[in-house]
Scaffold this motif. Sequence first.
Motif, PDB file in Angstrom:
ATOM      1  N   GLU A   9       0.814  -1.209   0.000  1.00 33.39           N
ATOM      2  CA  GLU A   9       0.000   0.000   0.000  1.00 33.39           C
ATOM      3  C   GLU A   9       0.857   1.273   0.000  1.00 33.39           C
ATOM      4  O   GLU A   9       1.971   1.268   0.515  1.00 33.39           O
ATOM      5  N   VAL A  65      -0.184   8.474  -3.702  1.00 31.18           N
ATOM      6  CA  VAL A  65      -0.634   7.594  -2.622  1.00 31.18           C
ATOM      7  C   VAL A  65      -2.141   7.371  -2.672  1.00 31.18           C
ATOM      8  O   VAL A  65      -2.881   8.158  -3.252  1.00 31.18           O
ATOM      9  N   GLU A  66      -2.559   6.285  -2.029  1.00 31.22           N
ATOM     10  CA  GLU A  66      -3.971   5.910  -2.046  1.00 31.22           C
ATOM     11  C   GLU A  66      -4.720   6.467  -0.838  1.00 31.22           C
ATOM     12  O   GLU A  66      -5.908   6.706  -0.876  1.00 31.22           O
ATOM     13  N   ARG A  67      -3.976   6.678   0.240  1.00 32.81           N
ATOM     14  CA  ARG A  67      -4.608   7.112   1.486  1.00 32.81           C
ATOM     15  C   ARG A  67      -3.693   8.140   2.136  1.00 32.81           C
ATOM     16  O   ARG A  67      -2.471   8.100   1.958  1.00 32.81           O
ATOM     17  N   ALA A 104      -9.147   8.370   2.205  1.00 32.51           N
ATOM     18  CA  ALA A 104      -8.626   8.074   0.866  1.00 32.51           C
ATOM     19  C   ALA A 104      -8.199   9.390   0.220  1.00 32.51           C
ATOM     20  O   ALA A 104      -8.767  10.452   0.510  1.00 32.51           O
ATOM     21  N   THR A 105      -7.194   9.324  -0.654  1.00 31.26           N
ATOM     22  CA  THR A 105      -6.696  10.529  -1.312  1.00 31.26           C
ATOM     23  C   THR A 105      -7.815  11.258  -2.065  1.00 31.26           C
ATOM     24  O   THR A 105      -7.899  12.492  -2.021  1.00 31.26           O
ATOM     25  N   THR A 106      -8.693  10.500  -2.703  1.00 30.32           N
ATOM     26  CA  THR A 106      -9.788  11.136  -3.443  1.00 30.32           C
ATOM     27  C   THR A 106     -10.693  11.928  -2.494  1.00 30.32           C
ATOM     28  O   THR A 106     -11.135  13.025  -2.823  1.00 30.32           O
TER      29      THR A 106
END
Length: 326
Positions: free
Chosen positions: A36, A223-225, A239-241
């Motif tokens: 991750e 990154v995802e988070r 979460a990054t989004t």
Amino acid sequence: MTRELLRVEHLRVEFPSPQGPLAAVRDVGLSLAGGEAVGVVGESGCGKSVTALSLLGLVPLPGRVAGGTVTVDGRDLARLSAAELRDLRGREVGMVFQEPMTSLNPVFTVGYQLAEALTTHQPLTRAAARVRCVELLGEVGIAAPETRLHAYPGQLSGGLRQRVMIAVAIACGPRLLVADEPTTALDVTIQAQIMALLGRLRRQRGMALLLITHDLGLVAQNVERVLVMYAGMVVEECATTALFGNPLHPYTRGLLASLPGTRDTRPGQPLRAIPGAVPHPSRVPEGCPFRDRCSEAVAACAAGIPPLEGKRPQHRARCIRVAADV
Ligand SMILES: Nc1ncnc2c1ncn2[C@@H]1O[C@H](COP(=O)(O)OP(=O)(O)OP(=O)(O)O)[C@@H](O)[C@H]1O
Ligand SMILES: [Mg+2]
């Protein structure tokens, strides 16, 4: 789900001072699965580097981990001997710093330092170590690796030095790479190349990445988070989004508003940076640590440190002004 690789719970790190112990990190929790990529962001002085060093048992003396736990692959760092900790560093967790000149020794060649990193954890003949060194330099995108082995760090550009640093960090195949401001000292083009390299290494090696930065742009792309830190605490995690699409904590929203190119910025307008700065650990206000800089603070914010709680699915924030909607 992929196995948990790193777990940090209620980490507290203190440095002694004439006024008594001061907490540089007061409450950090974090969990990372194998492979991750997670980011840690926050302004200067919020405790990012001290947190990173804690993950490797490298808090500089006289600082000490005063509370909480750090577990790497099920092993509690506090229970490891000095030798076991050394073994963990490099083999399980690699680290890349902002300025390679501080971690590469200027008086030894690139090849020597890389061979040192390789042979700390595994016995290798000189010839075998040399072959691995050339392979590693090639893997981090250094052209003509054989000739670079004989170079001293000072003879390399900043970007090449950072590639060497990454080669040293991955030499023993760690499953987690902690990168503390890995590109801050580099210009924008080189920055992008180094981030692309880290992304490729992650994919090829299935390595997890903890990216520490004050640059929200880097977080958006890599990154995802994300965890947002303020005054030694995690104040938001999502979460990054969600961080960019629906930031909840007033501090996070302030950080985003200060980014150039966001919709609130017009050409010629000064950046809307949050007024003030992260308080020194001796001057953190009671209650919510951000309340003296927060435009939304109310009297109740002084009552106690808000809990980091779920406000949306997979989205936690440490603010009493944000209603939970989970
Ligand atoms: N060796 C030390 N002795 C005493 N205090 C320290 C030490 N290292 C860090 N601190 C304190 O801990 C706090 C957090 O520092 P840290 O270096 O982790 O911040 P950071 O978020 O990495 O900032 P930056 O973005 O500038 O790198 C700061 O107030 C700093 O003064
Ligand atoms: Mg730092």
